[in-house]
Write a protein that holds these residues in place. Structure first.
Motif, PDB file in Angstrom:
ATOM      1  N   ASP A 101      38.603 -22.147 -47.034  1.00 15.88           N
ATOM      2  CA  ASP A 101      38.753 -22.861 -48.309  1.00 15.88           C
ATOM      3  C   ASP A 101      39.823 -23.944 -48.211  1.00 15.88           C
ATOM      4  N   SER A 102      39.805 -24.684 -47.115  1.00 17.09           N
ATOM      5  CA  SER A 102      40.723 -25.799 -46.848  1.00 17.09           C
ATOM      6  C   SER A 102      42.178 -25.375 -46.721  1.00 17.09           C
ATOM      7  N   LYS A 103      42.424 -24.099 -46.491  1.00 14.85           N
ATOM      8  CA  LYS A 103      43.785 -23.594 -46.279  1.00 14.85           C
ATOM      9  C   LYS A 103      43.863 -22.995 -44.882  1.00 14.85           C
ATOM     10  N   ILE A 104      44.912 -23.340 -44.156  1.00 11.84           N
ATOM     11  CA  ILE A 104      45.085 -22.828 -42.802  1.00 11.84           C
ATOM     12  C   ILE A 104      45.336 -21.322 -42.879  1.00 11.84           C
ATOM     13  N   ILE A 105      44.678 -20.598 -41.969  1.00 13.38           N
ATOM     14  CA  ILE A 105      44.740 -19.137 -41.989  1.00 13.38           C
ATOM     15  C   ILE A 105      44.833 -18.631 -40.549  1.00 13.38           C
ATOM     16  N   THR A 106      45.433 -17.458 -40.366  1.00  7.21           N
ATOM     17  CA  THR A 106      45.533 -16.859 -39.036  1.00  7.21           C
ATOM     18  C   THR A 106      44.418 -15.842 -38.847  1.00  7.21           C
ATOM     19  N   LEU A 107      44.251 -15.377 -37.616  1.00  3.79           N
ATOM     20  CA  LEU A 107      43.198 -14.410 -37.320  1.00  3.79           C
ATOM     21  C   LEU A 107      43.414 -13.092 -38.057  1.00  3.79           C
ATOM     22  N   SER A 108      44.659 -12.630 -38.111  1.00  5.93           N
ATOM     23  CA  SER A 108      44.922 -11.367 -38.817  1.00  5.93           C
ATOM     24  C   SER A 108      44.690 -11.517 -40.320  1.00  5.93           C
ATOM     25  N   GLU A 109      44.947 -12.704 -40.861  1.00  9.10           N
ATOM     26  CA  GLU A 109      44.696 -12.924 -42.281  1.00  9.10           C
ATOM     27  C   GLU A 109      43.190 -12.915 -42.583  1.00  9.10           C
ATOM     28  N   ILE A 110      42.381 -13.379 -41.624  1.00  6.74           N
ATOM     29  CA  ILE A 110      40.922 -13.333 -41.812  1.00  6.74           C
ATOM     30  C   ILE A 110      40.467 -11.892 -41.986  1.00  6.74           C
ATOM     31  N   THR A 111      40.903 -11.026 -41.082  1.00  7.03           N
ATOM     32  CA  THR A 111      40.502  -9.616 -41.140  1.00  7.03           C
ATOM     33  C   THR A 111      40.987  -8.967 -42.433  1.00  7.03           C
ATOM     34  N   THR A 112      42.242  -9.181 -42.771  1.00  7.72           N
ATOM     35  CA  THR A 112      42.815  -8.572 -43.977  1.00  7.72           C
ATOM     36  C   THR A 112      42.109  -9.056 -45.236  1.00  7.72           C
ATOM     37  N   ARG A 113      41.886 -10.356 -45.317  1.00  4.85           N
ATOM     38  CA  ARG A 113      41.253 -10.925 -46.515  1.00  4.85           C
ATOM     39  C   ARG A 113      39.804 -10.452 -46.666  1.00  4.85           C
ATOM     40  N   LEU A 114      39.075 -10.384 -45.563  1.00  9.15           N
ATOM     41  CA  LEU A 114      37.694  -9.903 -45.633  1.00  9.15           C
ATOM     42  C   LEU A 114      37.635  -8.427 -46.009  1.00  9.15           C
ATOM     43  N   GLN A 115      38.565  -7.638 -45.508  1.00  9.37           N
ATOM     44  CA  GLN A 115      38.583  -6.227 -45.876  1.00  9.37           C
ATOM     45  C   GLN A 115      38.862  -6.032 -47.358  1.00  9.37           C
ATOM     46  N   LYS A 116      39.690  -6.898 -47.938  1.00  9.40           N
ATOM     47  CA  LYS A 116      40.019  -6.789 -49.362  1.00  9.40           C
ATOM     48  C   LYS A 116      38.895  -7.313 -50.255  1.00  9.40           C
ATOM     49  N   GLU A 117      38.273  -8.445 -49.866  1.00  6.61           N
ATOM     50  CA  GLU A 117      37.349  -9.143 -50.759  1.00  6.61           C
ATOM     51  C   GLU A 117      35.874  -8.852 -50.513  1.00  6.61           C
ATOM     52  N   ALA A 118      35.522  -8.230 -49.417  1.00  6.72           N
ATOM     53  CA  ALA A 118      34.111  -8.151 -49.046  1.00  6.72           C
ATOM     54  C   ALA A 118      33.643  -6.705 -48.906  1.00  6.72           C
ATOM     55  N   ALA A 119      32.356  -6.531 -49.185  1.00  6.58           N
ATOM     56  CA  ALA A 119      31.686  -5.269 -48.896  1.00  6.58           C
ATOM     57  C   ALA A 119      31.005  -5.443 -47.539  1.00  6.58           C
ATOM     58  N   PRO A 120      31.399  -4.689 -46.524  1.00  6.20           N
ATOM     59  CA  PRO A 120      30.930  -4.948 -45.162  1.00  6.20           C
ATOM     60  C   PRO A 120      29.418  -4.936 -44.967  1.00  6.20           C
ATOM     61  N   SER A 121      28.688  -4.145 -45.727  1.00  5.86           N
ATOM     62  CA  SER A 121      27.250  -4.026 -45.471  1.00  5.86           C
ATOM     63  C   SER A 121      26.452  -5.248 -45.921  1.00  5.86           C
ATOM     64  N   GLU A 122      26.884  -5.951 -46.963  1.00  6.22           N
ATOM     65  CA  GLU A 122      26.079  -7.047 -47.483  1.00  6.22           C
ATOM     66  C   GLU A 122      26.748  -8.412 -47.431  1.00  6.22           C
ATOM     67  N   THR A 123      27.947  -8.510 -46.948  1.00  6.56           N
ATOM     68  CA  THR A 123      28.667  -9.777 -46.914  1.00  6.56           C
ATOM     69  C   THR A 123      28.230 -10.615 -45.723  1.00  6.56           C
ATOM     70  N   ARG A 124      28.095 -11.926 -45.991  1.00 10.42           N
ATOM     71  CA  ARG A 124      27.734 -12.874 -44.940  1.00 10.42           C
ATOM     72  C   ARG A 124      28.884 -13.848 -44.745  1.00 10.42           C
ATOM     73  N   VAL A 125      29.147 -14.203 -43.498  1.00 11.63           N
ATOM     74  CA  VAL A 125      30.203 -15.152 -43.159  1.00 11.63           C
ATOM     75  C   VAL A 125      29.593 -16.263 -42.322  1.00 11.63           C
ATOM     76  N   LEU A 126      29.973 -17.498 -42.622  1.00  7.00           N
ATOM     77  CA  LEU A 126      29.519 -18.660 -41.864  1.00  7.00           C
ATOM     78  C   LEU A 126      30.716 -19.251 -41.137  1.00  7.00           C
ATOM     79  N   ILE A 127      30.596 -19.368 -39.825  1.00  8.24           N
ATOM     80  CA  ILE A 127      31.653 -19.977 -39.007  1.00  8.24           C
ATOM     81  C   ILE A 127      31.192 -21.376 -38.642  1.00  8.24           C
ATOM     82  N   SER A 128      31.975 -22.377 -39.042  1.00  6.79           N
ATOM     83  CA  SER A 128      31.691 -23.778 -38.740  1.00  6.79           C
ATOM     84  C   SER A 128      32.741 -24.248 -37.738  1.00  6.79           C
ATOM     85  N   ALA A 129      32.319 -24.448 -36.510  1.00  5.84           N
ATOM     86  CA  ALA A 129      33.255 -24.872 -35.467  1.00  5.84           C
ATOM     87  C   ALA A 129      32.909 -26.274 -35.002  1.00  5.84           C
ATOM     88  N   ASP A 130      33.930 -27.083 -34.788  1.00 12.37           N
ATOM     89  CA  ASP A 130      33.735 -28.434 -34.275  1.00 12.37           C
ATOM     90  C   ASP A 130      33.152 -28.356 -32.869  1.00 12.37           C
TER      91      ASP A 130
END
Length: 142
Positions: A81-110
């Motif tokens: 969301d246009s904010k710099i984030i670390t790898l550990s913050e990705i895991t923590t944030r997804l665990q808090k905000e997402a339901a693992p069975s139905e959540t989808r994540v899109l990785i956009s890499a240059d």
């Protein structure tokens, strides 16, 4: 009781009654609705980090927008969301905000980003228990 527009207030004269025209009001409301829709549609991709996506000839277009999108720029900076984030913050944030069975994540890499950084992001997403992960690419030009 209708409003009398004439000077005669005795009630004998049934002159013109004041009334509100509804059709012009409806036209104005449709115009405002269409304007707000156009503005909201034009603002959908404003909060995105500009990246140069790699081309893929075998990619399949996905019509559903994922709820979570993580971007990696050419320098290896990871944003969510246009904010710099670390790898550990990705895991923590997804665990808090997402339901693992139905959540989808899109990785956009240059296209110029390092493969290791993209795999680290994928590992961080998988560490949160998310299995539905997609990579964004652009279609190959014919």
């Amino acid at each position: 009781m209708p409003i009398q527009l004439s000077g005669n207030s005795s009630g004998d004269d049934h002159g013109d009654e004041a009334r509100i025209e509804v059709v012009p009001l409806i036209d104005i409301m449709f115009f405002l609705l269409a304007s707000f829709m156009m503005v909201s549609l034009s603002m959908t991709q404003l909060n995105r980090v500009p990246i140069n996506l790699p081309e893929a000839s075998t990619g399949v277009a996905d019509t559903k927008a994922p709820p979570f999108q993580i971007a990696v720029d050419p320098n290896g900076v990871i944003t969510w969301d246009s904010k710099i984030i670390t790898l550990s913050e990705i895991t923590t944030r997804l665990q808090k905000e997402a339901a693992p069975s139905e959540t989808r994540v899109l990785i956009s890499a240059d296209a110029e980003s390092r493969h290791k950084v993209v795999l680290d992001v994928l590992n961080a997403v998988r560490a949160a228990g998310i299995e539905k992960v997609s990579f964004e690419s652009k279609a190959t030009k014919p």
